[in-house]
Design a protein around this motif. Structure first.
Motif, mmCIF file in Angstrom:
data_model
loop_
_atom_site.group_PDB
_atom_site.id
_atom_site.type_symbol
_atom_site.label_atom_id
_atom_site.label_comp_id
_atom_site.label_asym_id
_atom_site.label_seq_id
_atom_site.Cartn_x
_atom_site.Cartn_y
_atom_site.Cartn_z
ATOM 1 N N ASN A 156 0.634 -1.290 0.024
ATOM 2 C CA ASN A 156 -0.145 0.436 -0.264
ATOM 3 C C ASN A 156 0.718 1.414 -0.149
ATOM 4 N N LEU A 176 -5.684 -1.993 6.773
ATOM 5 C CA LEU A 176 -5.794 -1.111 5.859
ATOM 6 C C LEU A 176 -7.199 -1.076 6.820
ATOM 7 N N ASP A 180 -8.352 4.018 4.458
ATOM 8 C CA ASP A 180 -7.300 4.373 3.442
ATOM 9 C C ASP A 180 -7.660 2.821 2.501
ATOM 10 N N ALA A 181 -8.595 2.113 2.897
ATOM 11 C CA ALA A 181 -8.469 1.665 1.352
ATOM 12 C C ALA A 181 -9.485 1.677 -0.291
ATOM 13 N N SER A 227 2.594 -1.815 10.773
ATOM 14 C CA SER A 227 1.183 -0.915 10.413
ATOM 15 C C SER A 227 1.709 0.139 10.269
ATOM 16 N N ARG A 230 -0.445 2.936 12.158
ATOM 17 C CA ARG A 230 -1.912 2.956 12.570
ATOM 18 C C ARG A 230 -2.647 2.082 13.717
ATOM 19 N N ILE A 235 -7.669 -2.392 12.734
ATOM 20 C CA ILE A 235 -6.980 -2.911 11.391
ATOM 21 C C ILE A 235 -7.112 -4.367 12.017
#
Length: 285
Positions: A156, A176, A180-181, A227, A230, A235
């Motif tokens: 990503n 994610l 985010d996705a 991560s 995050r 997640i």
């Protein structure tokens, strides 16, 4: 969208455990079994293990998140085509750059800063071979059973998203949030449009690890290193209710393919996947 759930395995390598998990996947109506390729952690080689599983369970789709950097491309294409041919087109693959921390960083054999370029150069070559083109004097045989063999990418980072749009057939990230996705998908689709191509809207998925209780400390430590700051709770679901909520968020973002990965050892795969099916399988259409 066709919503589908595959099941990702961890370090299981004993034949009895692999067989039991595959049987439970079929019993409870899941779509596929996925084996990761992580060289320095317990677990089987995915190509060998998926070939074994295919022979035992000829109805089950088989998938892997596989390292592309560090591989001989003709040999890789031969492995992919053979496994797809033997499984009658039931083989799924997502290429990943590999973990950049710990022993795995060096075991892959390609410096982290060079892995993107390895995928950049390698994926088009593998595609040409799988489509029957001559590359370096070699023509691949057998060819895949699938007429259009799909190769997805993970990752990503900005460069990974751009590369996915230009070169790949789908995207399977992990760690994610739905927001985010969705942002990553927008970048991928812009890159694809700029390259004069389009990625099938059905070819966006997410790999999600989960637990049915407090996150194991080993899992927490591993995720914290990967991560990028995050919130781990956002997640990595720690209950089936939280897992369903995260899946629903990704569905709203337009993602429809999921690899769900139980964290930690599973004592009874039929029980585990029965509970999981009760939590999410009504979302399958």
């Amino acid at each position: 969208m066709k919503v589908r759930f595959g099941i990702g395995m961890g370090g299981e390598s004993e034949p009895a455990v692999l067989a039991a998990s595959a049987e439970a996947i079929l019993e409870h109506g899941f779509d596929s079994i996925w084996l990761p390729e992580i060289l320095t952690r317990p677990g089987p080689d995915p190509v060998a293990a998926l070939g074994w599983l295919n022979g035992r369970h000829p109805r089950l789709k088989i998938g892997t998140t596989m390292l592309l950097p560090g591989r001989h491309l003709l040999r890789l294409a031969k492995q992919l085509a053979t496994l797809d041919q033997l499984s009658n087109g039931r083989f799924l693959v997502t290429f990943v750059p590999g973990i950049a921390q710990g022993a795995e960083r060096d075991a892959i054999g390609v410096p982290v800063r060079e892995r993107g370029e390895a995928i950049e150069q390698g994926l088009p070559t593998v595609r040409r071979l799988l489509e029957g083109e001559e590359v370096g004097g070699a023509i691949l045989s057998p060819l895949p059973a699938q007429k259009e063999f799909s190769m997805w990418l993970g990752g990503n980072a900005p460069a990974s998203l751009d590369r996915c749009g230009r070169l790949a057939d789908g995207w399977l990230p992990s760690l994610l949030t739905p927001a985010d996705a969705a942002s990553g998908r927008a970048v991928i689709e812009r890159a694809a449009e700029g390259a004069g191509r389009e990625i099938d809207p059905e070819h966006f998925g997410v790999s999600i690890g989960y637990s049915r209780g407090p996150m194991p400390e080993a899992t927490r430590a591993s995720l914290a290193a990967r991560s990028k700051g995050r919130d781990l709770a956002a997640i990595f679901p720690q209950s089936l209710a939280d897992l369903r909520a995260l899946v629903e968020g990704h569905l709203e973002a337009g993602f429809s393919k999921f690899v769900l990965r139980p964290s930690g050892p599973v004592d009874d795969w039929s029980e585990e996947l029965g509970l999981l099916a009760g939590a999410v399988n009504d979302l399958v259409n």
